[in-house]
Design an enzyme around this catalytic site. Structure first.
Site, PDB file in Angstrom:
ATOM      1  N   THR A  27      37.357  33.305  40.650  1.00 47.71           N
ATOM      2  CA  THR A  27      38.707  33.266  40.108  1.00 47.71           C
ATOM      3  C   THR A  27      39.420  32.367  41.555  1.00 47.71           C
ATOM      4  OG1 THR A  27      39.879  35.146  40.883  1.00 47.71           O
ATOM      5  CG2 THR A  27      39.083  34.931  38.397  1.00 47.71           C
ATOM      6  N   ALA A  56      38.449  37.686  43.917  1.00 47.41           N
ATOM      7  CA  ALA A  56      39.904  37.544  43.915  1.00 47.41           C
ATOM      8  C   ALA A  56      40.395  37.080  44.927  1.00 47.41           C
ATOM      9  CB  ALA A  56      40.446  38.904  43.394  1.00 47.41           C
ATOM     10  N   VAL A  82      36.757  40.215  47.990  1.00 45.28           N
ATOM     11  CA  VAL A  82      38.074  39.455  48.604  1.00 45.28           C
ATOM     12  C   VAL A  82      37.619  37.898  48.779  1.00 45.28           C
ATOM     13  CG1 VAL A  82      39.991  39.615  50.065  1.00 45.28           C
ATOM     14  CG2 VAL A  82      39.084  41.876  48.817  1.00 45.28           C
ATOM     15  N   LYS A  83      38.447  36.885  48.382  1.00 48.46           N
ATOM     16  CA  LYS A  83      38.269  35.597  48.600  1.00 48.46           C
ATOM     17  C   LYS A  83      39.328  35.150  49.787  1.00 48.46           C
ATOM     18  CE  LYS A  83      37.057  31.981  45.613  1.00 48.46           C
ATOM     19  NZ  LYS A  83      37.247  31.093  44.471  1.00 48.46           N
ATOM     20  N   ILE A  84      38.888  34.719  51.034  1.00 45.42           N
ATOM     21  CA  ILE A  84      39.643  34.472  51.994  1.00 45.42           C
ATOM     22  C   ILE A  84      39.624  32.989  52.201  1.00 45.42           C
ATOM     23  CG2 ILE A  84      40.151  35.007  54.389  1.00 45.42           C
ATOM     24  CD1 ILE A  84      40.817  37.408  53.341  1.00 45.42           C
TER      25      ILE A  84
END
Ligand code: E4P
Length: 215
Positions: A27, A56, A82-84
């Site tokens: 997402t 996310a 975790v998207k960074i």
């Protein structure tokens, strides 16, 4: 190659999940806004289906804010990655989160050198956006080819997640190169399933079956 859906629509995810072809979901803030629902509710619904990898994205722009968001997101469900974003503060945040055992997907990657850095700070996934590169007149798939070569040269464990996929040829090319994952919109995944000759062939078989004496 693993196939991910790039969406925050639970209906789309459920449809592909039930076919048994879905390995994960990505997402981003734009997709969550389009879904029109609270972020945490969307994440709980997707992970509740049993999807094993759900990316996310954080929205903070300092390492401190990204780490805090990342820690909160990973507590929602063990399947959350975790998207960074690939910015200097994102590299710092990834180093910290990865060091704590959080799986990080480094996003907004547009060059092989950025992918080299994502691997260096311990990202689990690197997400090069090939469609957006194509839109700018640069062949996005060339970047995938370079990243796969570089990672192979150094036996890097970071997985190449081909993002911003626009059509089935992108998926085909990514698989031929040996990328680990491709994430795509629902409409593209639908096109992987369908072929007009399959439909025509089935119609013919069923029609001919009617001619077989029964009983
Ligand atoms: C990846 O994780 C991104 O959400 C996505 O693939 C971006 O694609 P777009 O360029 O179609 O917005």
């Amino acid at each position: 190659m693993k196939l991910f859906l790039d969406t925050a629509s639970i209906d789309e995810i459920r449809t592909m999940w039930e076919l048994g072809i879905l390995d994960g979901v990505t997402t981003n803030p734009s997709l969550v806004a389009k879904a029109g629902r609270k972020f945490d509710d969307v994440l709980r619904d997707i992970t509740g289906l049993g999807v094993p990898s759900v990316s996310a994205e954080v929205v903070g722009t300092t390492a401190e804010a990204m780490v805090a968001e990342g820690r909160r997101l990973r507590e929602i469900h063990p399947s959350i990655y975790v998207k960074i974003p690939m910015i200097p503060e994102g590299l710092k945040a990834t180093r910290t989160l990865a060091g704590e055992g959080t799986r990080v997907n480094m996003t907004l990657v547009f060059s092989p050198n950025q992918a080299l850095l994502a691997a260096k700070v311990g990202a689990t996934y690197v997400s090069p956006f090939i469609g957006r590169l194509d839109d700018h007149g640069q062949v996005g798939m060339d970047v995938i080819r370079d990243i796969v070569t570089i990672y192979r040269n150094y036996q890097t464990s970071t997985q190449v997640l081909v993002a911003s996929v626009r059509h089935p040829i992108h998926v085909l090319e990514a698989a031929k190169i040996g990328a680990d994952i491709a994430t795509m919109p629902f409409a593209v995944m639908e096109k992987l399933v369908a072929h007009p000759l399959t439909d025509l062939g089935l119609a013919r078989f069923l029609q001919d079956w009617e001619k077989v004496p029964k009983g």
